[in-house]
Every structure is written in C-alpha cells, then in structure tokens.
Design a protein around this motif. Structure first.
Motif: not given
Length: 323
Positions: A15-35
């Motif tokens: 129910n809850i996920y947190l993606l954090y850190g400096e690598e914006d591309y990875l965060k965007r990619m997994y954000r969009d994949n999860l969505k």
C-alpha cells in the motif's frame, strides 16, 4: 529494488512505496512503471498527483479514502513533499488508509529518523536510487541499444561513459542522439561518439587542463578556440572549467580513496574517476584553490561588464599556465 520489481511484475502490491535518492531517471521510470501496473487499462480517474512542500494533506487524505472506480486500486503519487524531513502525523493516517489505495512517495532527500520514514520502511517498500555502479551503467546502455536494434563494443561504451555525466537522463539523451545519428546502421562506433556527443567538449576540457599542467599556453588557447568553433559560449566554457577545478579539488581531498568511492562522493562517472585522479596529482591543493578562485573572479567581472567574455577566458587560461 527487487521487491519493487516483483510487485510490478506480479500485480501484488504494497500500500505504500517510497522512492528516494539522486537518480531522477530511475525514480521516474519506476514511478511510471508502478502507476501503469496498478491502473492497468483503467483511465486517470483512479490516479492523483501532488507535488511540492505545500501539499494539502487533508485533500490527500480525502482522495485516498475514496474507493476506486471499476478498478481494484487507486494510486496517489506524492513528489518532493518534504514530508520525510519534517514533523507531521501522516504516518497515523497511513495506518488506517483503505487497502484499495496505494500511495507512492518520490523524494530526493529523506531523514531516516523521521516518523513517516520509519513507518513506510516498516510497513511498505523503500528504495534508494542513486548513481549506478559501473556494471549497472553498462547494462543500462546495453538495454537501451538492444531495444533499438543497435550494438556497441564494450571499449566503445567505456569511451562514451568516460566523457559524459553519469546521470541516467544524460546517458539516455546521448544514446538517443547516437541512435538517430546511426539510422540504417547497426553498430555505434567511437567516430559516431566523437561526431555527435558532448564528448567533444568534455574531452577538450580535460586536454585543456593537461595543457595548463604542462605550462603549454599555445595548446591551451588552441583547445579553447576549438570549443568556440563548436559554438560553445565562453561563459559555458568558464562554467565547465570551474566545475572541473572543483572536482579536482574534491578528488585531491579524498587522498588515495578508490575509484568507486571518489565516483560516489564527487558525483563523476566511475569510468572517469581514474582520469580525474591522475590529473589531480599534477596539481597541489593551493594551486587548485587559486585557479578556482580565479574562475569565480572572472565570472564576477563578466557579469559586471568589466571584461569581455571571450578575451576573459583567454586571459584566465594564461594566468593558469603561469601559476
């Protein structure tokens, strides 16, 4: 990371996920994949997005309490909220949130002492996404090129990665240029990289600093003129010189640290760390500090109209050579 990948693949979500850190591309990619995995074929009706540190928490709670329409889940994405660096009671709400709601936090910085972080780390999935190591970087390059029916030799890939910023967004941009440039041809070569990528600029900056170390004024000035012919703005060249001396100073301060440690601490590609280490040995700390100060002084004079930009950089290089 693997747990996140497994959830996306299986459709069995936390129910809850947190993606954090400096690598914006990875965060965007997994954000969009999860969505995409959560919503499947449903429309945006079950998706809400909030960004910034002025988010209305009450509104977030209200939308999170709303049952999804014709779908198993509702997903709420919250980016750069600062909630993981401030005191708040959002963790209390998460404990009573409907099972049909998934909240995905995407943050650059977090405080692991924060109450919300501790709750998400215990009850959800937290993934830190920072600069990739050498192996993962090569794998990323290979994956992008394979998707576009391109091949590249390992030495050629290393040549590219030695000369460009190691952020995944930048690597992806350079690969996109190479893919377009080599349309109709399968293999990407060093000649392609030299022709189309920013390696031309970063490579000449390295050469320029080497010329300074050798007290070779003619070569330093010639390399500067080469950059001007590539239509680089003198102010941009000054920025690159300032950045380069700053990196060398940081590398110098890390003494005999390993390449991987230097790459991580300084924020340079692992493939380029060795080059910075070798170049840093050609200067002492005081010289690097003085050169950095002269870069800052030159920028100050530019901005106040005390000197022209093109001649200003030439004079700066002459000062470096005579340090």
């Amino acid at each position: 990371m693997q747990r996140l990948k497994d959830d996306i693949k299986s459709g069995n979500f936390h129910n809850i996920y947190l993606l954090y850190g400096e690598e914006d591309y990875l965060k965007r990619m997994y954000r969009d994949n999860l969505k995409k995995a959560v919503l499947k074929d449903s429309d945006e009706m079950n998706y809400s997005y909030y960004e910034g540190n002025s988010i209305d928490i009450k509104e977030v709670r209200n939308i999170s309490d709303t049952l999804p329409f014709f779908s198993d889940y509702r997903i709420v994405v919250i980016e750069n909220s600062g909630l993981f660096k401030s005191s708040n009671d959002f963790a209390d709400y998460l404990s009573i949130m409907p099972d049909s709601t998934i909240i995905l936090f995407v943050e650059k910085e977090i405080d692991k002492r924060n109450k919300l972080y501790k709750y998400v780390n215990k009850n959800g999935i937290t993934v830190e996404m920072n600069q990739m190591n050498e192996h993962d970087t090569k794998s990323f390059v290979g994956m992008i090129l394979k998707q576009n029916n391109k091949i590249i030799k390992e030495k050629t890939a290393e040549y590219l990665l030695q000369h460009i910023d190691n952020s995944m967004s930048n690597i992806k941009n350079e690969l996109d240029k190479l893919i377009s440039y080599t349309y109709g041809r399968e293999e990407i070569t060093i000649e392609d990289i030299d022709e189309i990528c920013s390696v031309q600029i970063t490579g000449r900056i390295f050469q320029m600093i080497d010329a300074v170390a050798d007290s070779n004024a003619n070569q330093a000035i010639q390399l500067y003129h080469d950059l001007l012919q590539l239509r680089e703005n003198p102010m941009s060249i000054l920025y690159l010189l300032t950045r380069h001396f700053n990196i060398l100073l940081q590398v110098k301060s890390l003494n005999n640290a390993s390449k991987s440690v230097i790459a991580s601490k300084v924020g340079v590609p692992p493939f380029a760390a060795g080059k910075y280490m070798s170049q840093a040995k050609r200067f002492n700390t005081d010289s690097l500090k003085k050169m950095l100060d002269k870069c800052i002084e030159t920028e100050y004079r530019f901005k106040r109209g005390m000197i022209g930009d093109q001649i200003g950089v030439e004079l700066l290089l002459m000062q470096f050579v005579n340090h």
